[in-house]
Write a protein that holds these residues in place. Sequence first.
Motif, mmCIF file in Angstrom:
data_model
loop_
_atom_site.group_PDB
_atom_site.id
_atom_site.type_symbol
_atom_site.label_atom_id
_atom_site.label_comp_id
_atom_site.label_asym_id
_atom_site.label_seq_id
_atom_site.Cartn_x
_atom_site.Cartn_y
_atom_site.Cartn_z
ATOM 1 N N PHE A 47 0.824 -1.217 0.000
ATOM 2 C CA PHE A 47 0.000 0.000 0.000
ATOM 3 C C PHE A 47 0.855 1.262 0.000
ATOM 4 O O PHE A 47 0.459 2.287 -0.530
ATOM 5 C CB PHE A 47 -0.915 0.043 1.231
ATOM 6 N N GLY A 48 1.996 1.219 0.647
ATOM 7 C CA GLY A 48 2.899 2.359 0.765
ATOM 8 C C GLY A 48 4.325 1.869 0.804
ATOM 9 O O GLY A 48 4.608 0.741 0.408
ATOM 10 N N ALA A 49 5.226 2.703 1.301
ATOM 11 C CA ALA A 49 6.653 2.378 1.328
ATOM 12 C C ALA A 49 7.099 2.016 2.738
ATOM 13 O O ALA A 49 6.578 2.540 3.724
ATOM 14 C CB ALA A 49 7.464 3.566 0.826
ATOM 15 N N ILE A 50 8.095 1.146 2.815
ATOM 16 C CA ILE A 50 8.735 0.789 4.081
ATOM 17 C C ILE A 50 10.222 1.028 3.908
ATOM 18 O O ILE A 50 10.824 0.569 2.930
ATOM 19 C CB ILE A 50 8.462 -0.672 4.475
ATOM 20 N N VAL A 51 10.821 1.743 4.878
ATOM 21 C CA VAL A 51 12.249 2.045 4.829
ATOM 22 C C VAL A 51 12.900 1.524 6.104
ATOM 23 O O VAL A 51 12.497 1.889 7.210
ATOM 24 C CB VAL A 51 12.503 3.558 4.679
ATOM 25 N N VAL A 63 7.034 -8.935 11.599
ATOM 26 C CA VAL A 63 6.274 -8.530 10.424
ATOM 27 C C VAL A 63 6.181 -7.013 10.404
ATOM 28 O O VAL A 63 5.842 -6.399 11.424
ATOM 29 C CB VAL A 63 4.847 -9.134 10.435
ATOM 30 N N ILE A 64 6.493 -6.427 9.250
ATOM 31 C CA ILE A 64 6.310 -4.989 9.054
ATOM 32 C C ILE A 64 5.404 -4.808 7.850
ATOM 33 O O ILE A 64 5.641 -5.378 6.779
ATOM 34 C CB ILE A 64 7.659 -4.268 8.823
ATOM 35 N N HIS A 65 4.351 -4.006 8.032
ATOM 36 C CA HIS A 65 3.408 -3.703 6.956
ATOM 37 C C HIS A 65 3.081 -2.221 7.035
ATOM 38 O O HIS A 65 3.325 -1.575 8.053
ATOM 39 C CB HIS A 65 2.146 -4.560 7.109
ATOM 40 N N VAL A 66 2.546 -1.679 5.968
ATOM 41 C CA VAL A 66 2.277 -0.238 5.897
ATOM 42 C C VAL A 66 0.916 0.001 5.265
ATOM 43 O O VAL A 66 0.463 -0.786 4.438
ATOM 44 C CB VAL A 66 3.408 0.482 5.109
ATOM 45 N N GLY A 67 0.286 1.123 5.661
ATOM 46 C CA GLY A 67 -0.938 1.576 4.997
ATOM 47 C C GLY A 67 -0.559 2.407 3.782
ATOM 48 O O GLY A 67 0.332 2.038 3.022
#
Length: 172
Positions: A47-51, A63-67
């Motif tokens: 859905f978006g970016a993860i840095v 677990v890492i997830h993003v809106g």
Amino acid sequence: MPLFSFEGKSPVVHPDAWIAPTATLVGDVTVEADASVWYGVVIRADFGAIVIREGANVQDNSVIHVGNGVCEVGPGATIGHLCLVHDCTIGAEALVGNGSTVLDGAVVGPRALIAAGSTVTPGTEVPGETVAVGSPAKTFLPLVGTAKAWVDHNPEIYRELMRRHRDGIEPV
């Protein structure tokens, strides 16, 4: 290492980062230099970016997830084993203790420690240099003693351990 493109966005991993062979990265994920992503981790940016910033480490089975925005794990930060980090910001050298959950819109300040098993609820701001305790995490204590030692030393411990795994693991 399983890296997957999703809708035209692919993970970007710095050559000096280390991704365990059983970690999975999907979509708009960036992993900077000297960062490590450990065994069984799933980082899904659909859905978006993860840095994952320089020198950060994301430990086993987290677990890492993003809106729709950006989820960032700050430089030198630690995401402990079995954590859920969802659509939030983790500050520089912060430490999210094993089994903790940090939810949407939360901001964990620099060098803060989220105590093991704690839940940081949506929109919560954890001040830097504090220990957040509870589920929900509502108690903020000064960062002192053993907690401070973990925050002080964990980034370098995991950078060294990353080098050992990068250079020393072999399939059996």
